[in-house]
Design an enzyme around this catalytic site. Structure first.
Site, short mmCIF file in Angstrom:
data_model
loop_
_atom_site.label_atom_id
_atom_site.label_comp_id
_atom_site.label_asym_id
_atom_site.label_seq_id
_atom_site.Cartn_x
_atom_site.Cartn_y
_atom_site.Cartn_z
N HIS A 87 29.18 45.04 34.46
CA HIS A 87 28.87 44.05 35.39
C HIS A 87 28.63 42.56 34.83
O HIS A 87 27.94 42.49 33.88
CB HIS A 87 27.61 44.53 36.29
CG HIS A 87 27.74 43.51 37.70
ND1 HIS A 87 26.88 42.43 37.45
CD2 HIS A 87 27.99 43.79 38.87
CE1 HIS A 87 26.92 41.86 38.76
NE2 HIS A 87 27.64 42.72 39.30
N GLU A 151 35.64 40.74 39.93
CA GLU A 151 34.70 39.93 40.41
C GLU A 151 34.71 38.55 39.65
O GLU A 151 34.06 38.48 38.61
CB GLU A 151 33.15 40.54 40.37
CG GLU A 151 33.08 41.86 40.96
CD GLU A 151 31.57 42.28 41.13
OE1 GLU A 151 30.96 42.12 42.17
OE2 GLU A 151 30.88 42.61 40.06
P1 PGA Z 1 27.22 39.39 45.68
O1 PGA Z 1 27.32 40.56 44.28
O2 PGA Z 1 27.78 40.15 46.83
O3 PGA Z 1 26.03 39.01 45.99
O4 PGA Z 1 28.13 38.06 45.40
C1 PGA Z 1 28.38 41.23 44.08
C2 PGA Z 1 28.15 41.78 42.79
O5 PGA Z 1 27.07 41.36 41.87
O6 PGA Z 1 28.52 43.12 42.55
#
Ligand code: PGA
Length: 231
Positions: A87, A151
């Site tokens: 992550h 992401e």
């Molecule tokens: P967020 O976080 O939805 O608050 O942007 C997503 C994540 O960190 O996986």
């Protein structure tokens, strides 16, 4: 039929878990909860078996002098069946070798690793080079399914999301790239989008043919939002 993966980060408590235990899941929705590690066991006991419970990070070694870390094997012992690997909020502390060994430790324990990838704001011009490097961890992947969460780092927790057409291009590239790496696992690839997903924008992302679900941080702490998203 989206996969809704709730990443609580360093938030949540028993009370929120109790609220989660009353949530309904829409037909075909695959719900995943990643609470802080000390809550995993409680989550396993409170939530129905429809929920897949997992960890947010793990250390590959089963034991050792690593103060503050949690081993993959302990996560598995307390009921985790999946774990995030890489992550973006961990990548500053966990280098490529750490992530590689964590990925394979999870696989060896039959836990589903969820590999997180994504570029920083100033890496947007070279996004495919960044993702290629991050995906190389899958070179020896052996689990029946491959789960990858894309992401963009600049979209996490900021309320900013990428343009859907750009994201679609990236997801189709990611799917192709994984197929090139693992040609025999064509039907077992699960791709999640993460970064400022909420009730107002998730359907737009889930409607994309290359996106199988979402990794949801902030909105997963808001019971009113997550209740609707899971339906
Ligand atoms: P967020 O976080 O939805 O608050 O942007 C997503 C994540 O960190 O996986």
């Amino acid at each position: 039929m989206p996969i809704i993966c709730c990443n609580w980060k360093m938030n949540g408590n028993r009370e929120l878990l109790e609220q989660y235990s009353n949530l309904q899941l829409g037909q075909g929705v695959k719900a995943v909860l990643l609470p802080p590690s000390p809550l995993i066991n409680i989550a396993r006991n409170l939530l129905s078996d429809c929920w897949l419970i997992g960890g947010q990070s793990c250390h590959a070694k089963a034991s050792g002098a690593y103060t503050g870390m949690v081993s993959c094997s302990v996560l598995s012992e307390v009921g985790a069946r999946c774990v995030l690997v890489g992550h973006s909020e961990r990548r500053d502390f966990e280098d490529a070798e750490f992530l590689r060994s964590a990925y394979y430790a999870a696989e060896n324990l039959a836990m589903q690793p969820i590999l997180c990838i994504g570029e920083k704001w100033d890496e947007r011009e070279e996004v495919f080079a960044v993702l290629t490097k991050q995906l190389s961890i899958l070179n020896h992947a052996n689990s029946p399914e491959i789960w990858v969460a894309y992401e963009p780092r600049w979209a996490i927790g900021t309320g900013k999301t990428p343009v859907i057409s750009e994201v679609e291009e990236i997801f189709s590239w990611i799917r192709q790239k994984i197929q090139d790496i693992k040609p025999r696992q064509l039907s077992k690839i699960r791709l999640l989008y993460g970064g400022s997903l909420g009730l107002d924008n998730c359907q737009q992302f889930f409607a994309s043919k290359n996106i199988d679900g979402g990794l949801i941080g902030g909105a997963s702490l808001r019971i009113d939002q997550i209740r609707e998203i899971l339906l």
